[in-house]
Design an enzyme around this catalytic site. Structure first.
Site, PDB file in Angstrom:
ATOM      1  N   SER A   1     -13.588   1.023 -75.885  1.00  0.00           N
ATOM      2  CA  SER A   1     -12.991   1.452 -74.624  1.00  0.00           C
ATOM      3  C   SER A   1     -11.880   2.483 -74.827  1.00  0.00           C
ATOM      4  CB  SER A   1     -12.427   0.248 -73.877  1.00  0.00           C
ATOM      5  OG  SER A   1     -13.478  -0.631 -73.551  1.00  0.00           O
TER       6      SER A   1
ATOM      7  N   ASP B   1     -16.037  -1.860 -67.088  1.00  0.00           N
ATOM      8  CA  ASP B   1     -15.974  -1.860 -68.553  1.00  0.00           C
ATOM      9  C   ASP B   1     -17.167  -2.642 -69.114  1.00  0.00           C
ATOM     10  OD1 ASP B   1     -15.310  -2.284 -71.327  1.00  0.00           O
ATOM     11  OD2 ASP B   1     -13.252  -1.757 -70.808  1.00  0.00           O
TER      12      ASP B   1
ATOM     13  N   ARG C   1      -4.987   1.049 -80.423  1.00  0.00           N
ATOM     14  CA  ARG C   1      -4.942   0.427 -79.100  1.00  0.00           C
ATOM     15  C   ARG C   1      -4.235  -0.920 -79.093  1.00  0.00           C
ATOM     16  NH1 ARG C   1     -10.986  -1.206 -77.415  1.00  0.00           N
ATOM     17  NH2 ARG C   1      -9.850  -2.664 -76.099  1.00  0.00           N
TER      18      ARG C   1
ATOM     19  N   HIS D   1     -20.361  -4.046 -78.424  1.00  0.00           N
ATOM     20  CA  HIS D   1     -20.829  -2.931 -77.586  1.00  0.00           C
ATOM     21  C   HIS D   1     -22.113  -2.375 -78.193  1.00  0.00           C
ATOM     22  CE1 HIS D   1     -16.294  -2.078 -76.705  1.00  0.00           C
ATOM     23  NE2 HIS D   1     -16.695  -3.254 -76.272  1.00  0.00           N
TER      24      HIS D   1
ATOM     25  N   ASP E   1     -17.821   2.568 -69.362  1.00  0.00           N
ATOM     26  CA  ASP E   1     -17.309   3.272 -70.541  1.00  0.00           C
ATOM     27  C   ASP E   1     -18.257   3.149 -71.737  1.00  0.00           C
ATOM     28  OD1 ASP E   1     -16.729   0.577 -70.737  1.00  0.00           O
ATOM     29  OD2 ASP E   1     -14.699   0.860 -71.520  1.00  0.00           O
ATOM     30  N   HIS E   2     -19.104   2.121 -71.708  1.00  0.00           N
ATOM     31  CA  HIS E   2     -20.101   1.956 -72.774  1.00  0.00           C
ATOM     32  C   HIS E   2     -21.051   0.852 -72.353  1.00  0.00           C
ATOM     33  CE1 HIS E   2     -17.916  -1.694 -73.771  1.00  0.00           C
ATOM     34  NE2 HIS E   2     -16.812  -0.983 -73.795  1.00  0.00           N
TER      35      HIS E   2
ATOM     36  N   ASP F   1     -16.769  -6.551 -69.529  1.00  0.00           N
ATOM     37  CA  ASP F   1     -16.818  -6.377 -70.988  1.00  0.00           C
ATOM     38  C   ASP F   1     -16.380  -7.639 -71.720  1.00  0.00           C
ATOM     39  OD1 ASP F   1     -16.473  -4.558 -73.554  1.00  0.00           O
ATOM     40  OD2 ASP F   1     -14.574  -5.619 -73.292  1.00  0.00           O
TER      41      ASP F   1
ATOM     42  N   ASP G   1      -4.031  -2.469 -71.827  1.00  0.00           N
ATOM     43  CA  ASP G   1      -5.344  -2.499 -72.477  1.00  0.00           C
ATOM     44  C   ASP G   1      -5.918  -1.068 -72.485  1.00  0.00           C
ATOM     45  OD1 ASP G   1      -7.383  -3.879 -73.791  1.00  0.00           O
ATOM     46  OD2 ASP G   1      -8.486  -4.280 -71.952  1.00  0.00           O
TER      47      ASP G   1
HETATM   48 MG    MG Z   1     -11.270  -1.898 -70.378  1.00  0.00          MG
HETATM   49 ZN    ZN Z   2     -15.343  -4.464 -75.326  1.00  0.00          ZN
END
Ligand code: MG
Ligand code: ZN
Length: 445
Positions: free
Chosen positions: A97, A46, A162, A407, A360-361, A318, A149
């Protein structure tokens, strides 16, 4: 014909092993997809963008070295953008995410904050994990964050925010209350899905009660009633466990493995070497959780004559980047890379397994000149002394110094091996992961 060739090669390899002849090329059989489907293992770092990856490589292996994930034979790149909630024809160039995991879980783009639901309409989008289960394919989800999460939840839950992780966290999603006929919080939806093995943190969500005032019950009790084997310590993870298995090893996210001085305003913290922080013994390593998931999924897949699907997340890369804490970030990346090593070895021995490692990013990290070089970096800085004895200055400047770093919108790398991996070479959008995984699992042509 293909099957006969495969059998012949297997026989030859066994014979070669039996007479201790070296050089039998096992690769010939394992790179050929089985007509019954190929195992899929997705490892998500992540926030592990290319700058985060380069910082970890410099620190851990030296600038000329390779992390294990970088040794996988296929390299690709992916775009990760989301879409705008009220104008879904427009891109939102910086994803979170939730929308990102929704993209590979469902093959569809959504807006930031949503989990496997469409923008605007909230229509639930079927996930790869649900499609797998319907086809008799066992599913595993492993993370170092709360299992509620965003990254793990996208496979198991359909919800429009989320943050709605437990039954007491539904302020933004009141219509999801089970008492009102909704699908429930993310934690309730995870129980309802009954995937074969789900391991991570987030016990506090399952200590919450559902059912309203009339008949409140802790979700942990519900899990026992539904037949889950519930484990909460590393030692309980050892030994045979009967699926479905629910592992909740921390109240919230797992603790970070490494510590150091966070980045600070110019001229920054350091020069420093990162220190082990020591995770509490009840929290297993990502490798330990992944090894158990592989053991259970491998056995179920063999019994059923089906492939399996496993998603493993190194979640706190992350969270450490948000906190501008380079040592925690690199320590979590090191653990993630050791897990790649474990899984790659498994995949090579097992054969017929697609292994994909990606992010994911991208995140806020930048590798910048040492502050003595003259530039006055406007954000937060830390200088690390790498394992090869050089100075590595890392900067974070995507928010005010006291705020959470954000991000960023650049592409991420994809590392892959095994059948179908060549389909991920070159540049794709992350929704393509869904397509390739569905093909590998035999869910579509
Ligand atoms: Mg995550
Ligand atoms: Zn994040």
């Amino acid at each position: 014909m293909k099957l006969r060739q495969r059998t012949a090669t297997v026989l030859l390899c066994s014979l070669a092993a039996a007479v201790a002849l070296a050089g039998c090329n096992a690769r010939r059989i394992k790179e050929r997809p089985s007509p019954r489907g190929t195992n899929v293992i997705l490892l998500i770092g992540d926030g592990l963008g290319d700058a985060e990856l380069a910082a970890a490589r410099n620190y851990l292996t030296g600038a000329g070295g390779h992390l294990t994930m970088e040794k996988l034979p296929v390299l690709g790149r992916m775009t990760t953008y989301a879409v705008v909630e009220n104008a879904p024809h427009l891109p939102d160039y910086v994803v979170d995410s939730a929308a990102s995991a929704t993209a590979w879980a469902t093959g569809k783009k959504t807006s930031v904050g949503r989990l496997s639901t469409a923008p605007q309409t909230g229509e639930p989008l079927a996930t790869l994990a649900e499609l797998s289960r319907a086809a008799g394919i066992p599913v595993g989800i492993v993370t170092t964050a709360e299992i509620t999460d965003a990254t793990p939840a996208a496979l198991a839950a359909h919800i429009n925010a989320r943050v709605c992780q437990g039954p007491n966290d539904l302020a933004f999603c009141p219509e999801f209350r089970r008492e009102s006929g909704g699908l429930g919080s993310i934690a309730e939806q995870i129980l309802h899905q009954r995937f074969e093995i789900v391991l991570g943190g987030g016990r506090r969500r399952f200590e919450q009660h559902w059912g309203g005032l009339g008949n409140p019950q802790a979700l942990l009790d519900t899990a026992h009633q539904l037949g889950f084997t519930v484990v909460t310590t590393t030692s309980q993870l050892e030994g045979p466990l009967r699926p479905p298995v629910l592992g909740l090893f921390a109240e919230g996210d797992f603790d970070r493995l490494w510590k150091g001085e966070p980045a600070r305003p110019y001229p920054g913290s350091g020069p420093q070497r990162c220190q082990p922080a020591g995770r509490p013994p009840e929290q297993p390593t990502l490798e330990e959780m992944t090894r158990k998931a592989l053991e259970i999924l491998d056995q179920l897949a063999r019994e059923r004559g089906r492939p399996f699907f496993l998603q493993v997340e190194g979640a706190n890369i992350d969270k450490s980047a948000h906190a501008a804490d380079p040592c925690a970030q690199i320590g979590e990346t090191a653990e993630f890379d050791r897990t790649v090593d474990l899984v790659w070895k498994y995949a090579q021995e097992r054969g017929n397994t697609l292994l994909v490692v990606t992010a994911d990013h991208a995140h806020a990290t930048q590798i910048v000149p040492h502050p003595s070089a003259g530039a006055h970096f406007p954000g937060l800085l830390s200088t690390l002394v790498t394992n090869e004895g050089a100075l590595l200055t890392v900067g974070y400047a995507t928010n005010a110094p006291a705020g959470s770093q954000t991000h960023t919108g650049s592409d991420v790398s994809v590392f892959a091996s095994g059948p179908y991996s060549e389909q991920l070479a070159g540049r794709h959008d992350q929704t393509e992961l869904f397509v390739v995984f569905a093909r590998a699992l035999g869910l579509r042509e």
